[in-house]
Design a protein around this motif. Structure first.
Motif, short mmCIF file in Angstrom:
data_model
loop_
_atom_site.label_atom_id
_atom_site.label_comp_id
_atom_site.label_asym_id
_atom_site.label_seq_id
_atom_site.Cartn_x
_atom_site.Cartn_y
_atom_site.Cartn_z
N TRP A 219 34.14 21.94 13.61
CA TRP A 219 33.11 21.91 14.73
C TRP A 219 32.22 20.51 14.81
O TRP A 219 32.01 20.01 15.83
CB TRP A 219 32.15 23.05 14.50
CG TRP A 219 31.13 23.32 15.68
CD1 TRP A 219 30.22 22.90 16.09
CD2 TRP A 219 31.71 24.32 16.70
NE1 TRP A 219 29.71 23.24 17.28
CE2 TRP A 219 30.81 24.03 17.84
CE3 TRP A 219 32.64 25.01 16.87
CZ2 TRP A 219 30.72 25.03 19.16
CZ3 TRP A 219 32.95 25.74 17.90
CH2 TRP A 219 31.91 25.89 18.94
N TYR A 223 31.71 18.43 17.92
CA TYR A 223 30.11 18.30 18.37
C TYR A 223 29.37 17.83 16.96
O TYR A 223 28.65 18.62 16.43
CB TYR A 223 29.93 19.74 18.75
CG TYR A 223 30.63 20.49 19.57
CD1 TYR A 223 30.28 20.10 20.84
CD2 TYR A 223 31.72 21.40 19.36
CE1 TYR A 223 31.04 20.85 22.09
CE2 TYR A 223 32.35 21.98 20.30
CZ TYR A 223 32.27 21.63 21.72
OH TYR A 223 32.75 22.25 22.49
N SER A 226 25.83 18.77 16.76
CA SER A 226 25.04 20.18 16.78
C SER A 226 24.17 21.02 15.73
O SER A 226 23.96 19.92 14.92
CB SER A 226 26.56 21.04 16.62
OG SER A 226 27.19 20.79 15.47
N GLY A 254 28.17 26.54 17.83
CA GLY A 254 28.98 26.88 16.95
C GLY A 254 28.30 28.33 16.27
O GLY A 254 28.80 28.68 15.20
N ARG A 293 25.14 28.80 12.15
CA ARG A 293 26.62 28.78 11.93
C ARG A 293 26.74 28.71 10.53
O ARG A 293 26.28 27.92 9.59
CB ARG A 293 26.99 27.46 12.45
CG ARG A 293 28.59 27.03 11.97
CD ARG A 293 29.10 26.18 13.13
NE ARG A 293 28.55 25.04 12.85
CZ ARG A 293 29.29 23.92 12.11
NH1 ARG A 293 30.76 24.28 11.38
NH2 ARG A 293 28.96 22.67 11.82
N TYR A 296 33.07 28.67 9.02
CA TYR A 296 33.90 27.26 9.07
C TYR A 296 35.21 27.28 8.85
O TYR A 296 35.87 28.25 8.50
CB TYR A 296 33.13 26.31 7.84
CG TYR A 296 31.55 26.36 7.75
CD1 TYR A 296 31.07 24.92 8.45
CD2 TYR A 296 30.72 27.13 7.56
CE1 TYR A 296 29.77 24.87 8.41
CE2 TYR A 296 29.41 26.97 7.43
CZ TYR A 296 29.06 25.73 8.05
OH TYR A 296 27.62 25.50 8.16
N ALA A 321 38.16 23.62 19.26
CA ALA A 321 37.33 24.82 18.45
C ALA A 321 36.34 25.62 19.24
O ALA A 321 35.85 25.01 20.36
CB ALA A 321 36.51 24.06 17.47
N ASN A 322 36.33 26.87 18.89
CA ASN A 322 35.25 27.84 19.62
C ASN A 322 34.94 28.91 18.82
O ASN A 322 35.59 29.09 18.04
CB ASN A 322 36.12 28.17 20.95
CG ASN A 322 37.38 29.22 20.75
OD1 ASN A 322 38.25 28.64 20.18
ND2 ASN A 322 37.07 30.51 20.69
N VAL A 342 35.17 31.92 14.38
CA VAL A 342 35.43 30.51 14.67
C VAL A 342 36.92 30.49 14.50
O VAL A 342 37.62 30.94 13.98
CB VAL A 342 34.50 29.73 13.57
CG1 VAL A 342 35.10 29.91 12.06
CG2 VAL A 342 34.75 28.23 13.87
#
Length: 481
Positions: A219, A223, A226, A254, A293, A296, A321-322, A342
């Motif tokens: 993530w 990002y 983030s 995330g 988050r 992972y 990634a989402n 994730v």
């Protein structure tokens, strides 16, 4: 339970190396007798994994505690995930599962040396035997086609840092899985670490894993700016970022836990409406101050590690990634777990030439945390070790007191004039001896074992700190020469 595929053509697929790899990790919240609507939710989790587009190639599950739930998931996904392993650990099981499109050549379950306390029976971390579920997955005919997968669930935080009394446990667990992942990278294999790490981005545990395993948090690759925690947390307030809404937390931050869109985090009024069968809807634009988050996926393409910057090489690179598994149960309207999944897709450049070190083990370039971080870890270890020494004295002292009380009650039975008084003294004697023995065993055996594990952890950190100091001194001499 390690199952083989039913048809031989699935084994033959390993001769065709994959050009991409879809990974999914989910905490299922499958606590037997405790988690609400467990069977219904786990069945729907299986349905949604089976219907995923694109379908995952490797799945890591946490808190899948029962063989029955595992069997349901296996049955619904075995047509494209024909290989699976349910990992056994601790007294009640570790709750870890790995599913794969390709054969699992080897597997193991490594319990963490520091893993909660038996006295905290109402939390259960010690009893489930948390650790690392490992699977060596053969994706093709060459050694380039091996993925080493590490699925874990770190100790839960029950207080906010720095007041979390289990921070030493989680730090030691992060150190342990980082060692295992680094060993896999040095074997030249693709490394995948996934699970519910119960840590926030750039926390101490997170930095230990990224630094000492050499794997990257997917993530933060995509990002890098983030969130570092929930919007209400001090670390986020210090960044002076606007309050995120639920959609932003899912797509940019995330956030997999405590989302405003997760029905298991709703207030009492919404929960009651949902329990009555009403399909309550929450707008994705609602403010989301609690989401963070905790889940992972880390990866490292070890056989082609770039020695200049430590990033994964061009053989396996991150495409996307989402956050997933946000759809609710179709009839109960509840979220499928108290976490969202994730997910990530890695793509492979099969034209990349083999490196000169790809046919055998090799040493990755050393990377270190700032020296002050190692001092912080050592201070945490010393503080916790002192706490446990005090606990050992108190528990052993309590055992001595209860033993004395038991003996006193037994002597008193000789002199009491009434039978009912003798019965009361005998009851007190039995109960006090039982409580004293339990506390004595925890103080004399468990705490002593934990203190030895702390000494091992302390040595490893001190040893790494010395190497980091030597590297720093060497670089300082090179800069002045």
């Amino acid at each position: 339970m390690h199952e083989r595929p039913e048809s031989p053509f699935m084994i033959e697929e390993t001769s065709r190396p994959p050009s991409s790899l879809r990974i999914l990790s989910l905490n299922c919240w499958g606590l037997k007798y405790i988690a609400k609507l467990r069977k219904e939710r786990l069945t729907e989790i299986a349905n949604q994994i089976a219907a995923a587009d694109p379908p995952p190639d490797i799945v890591g599950l946490q808190e899948c505690w029962t063989q029955r739930d595992y069997d349901v998931i296996r049955e619904k996904t075995k047509h494209f995930l024909p290989y699976g392993k349910f990992y056994f650990s601790g007294i009640f099981g570790g709750g870890l599962v790995i599913l794969s499109r390709w054969p699992i050549e080897e597997s193991s379950m490594t319990q963490y040396p520091l893993n909660g306390r038996p006295a905290a029976f109402y939390r259960g971390d010690w009893f489930v035997g948390k650790g690392v579920a490992y699977a060596r997955i053969r994706m093709g005919p060459t050694r380039r086609d091996i993925a080493e997968v590490f699925c874990t669930h770190l100790h839960a935080p029950y207080e906010t840092e720095p007041h979390d009394s289990y921070i030493c446990h989680r730090t030691a667990q992060a150190w342990e899985i980082a060692k295992l992942m680094r060993g896999a990278a040095e074997r030249g294999h693709l490394v995948i670490g996934l699970g519910d790490f119960n840590m926030t981005p750039l926390s101490l545990a997170h930095r230990i894993i990224e630094t000492h395993s050499r794997a990257r948090d997917v993530w933060r690759v995509l990002y890098p700016n983030s969130s570092l925690g929930a919007a209400k947390d001090k670390v986020e307030q210090m960044r002076n970022v606007p309050m995120p809404n639920a959609e932003y937390n899912l797509t940019k931050n995330g956030a997999t836990c405590d989302s405003a869109l997760n029905t298991w985090r709703w207030n009492k009024a919404h929960s009651q409406r949902l329990a009555k069968g009403e399909n309550v809807q929450i707008e994705a634009t609602v403010d989301d101050p609690n989401a963070k988050r905790l889940d992972y996926i880390f990866f490292s393409s070890g056989s082609h590690h770039d020695a200049t910057n430590g990033h994964p090489s061009a053989e396996w690179t991150l495409k996307e990634a989402n956050v997933g598994m946000t759809a609710r149960h179709p009839t109960l309207y509840c979220s499928l777990s108290d976490h969202f999944s994730v997910e990530a897709t890695l793509v492979r450049n099969l034209e990349e030439p083999l490196s000169t070190t790809s046919n055998g083990p090799y040493a990755l370039p050393e990377t270190y945390l700032p020296i002050g971080i190692y001092d912080e870890i050592l201070t945490t270890i010393a503080k916790y070790a002192n706490r446990e020494r005090i606990q050992r004295r108190l528990r052993l002292g309590h055992f001595g007191f209860q033993l004395s009380l038991t003996i006193g009650c037994l002597i008193g039975v000789w002199w009491v004039p009434h039978n009912y008084v003798a019965f009361i003294l005998m009851l007190i004697s039995s109960l006090s001896l039982s409580v004293g023995v339990i506390d004595g065993l925890m103080g004399g055996l468990f705490v002593s074992s934990e203190l030895r594990a702390l000494k091992e952890f302390e040595w490893e950190v001190s040893n790494t700190k010395e190497r980091a100091l030597a590297r720093s001194a060497k670089e300082g001499l090179s800069a002045t020469s």
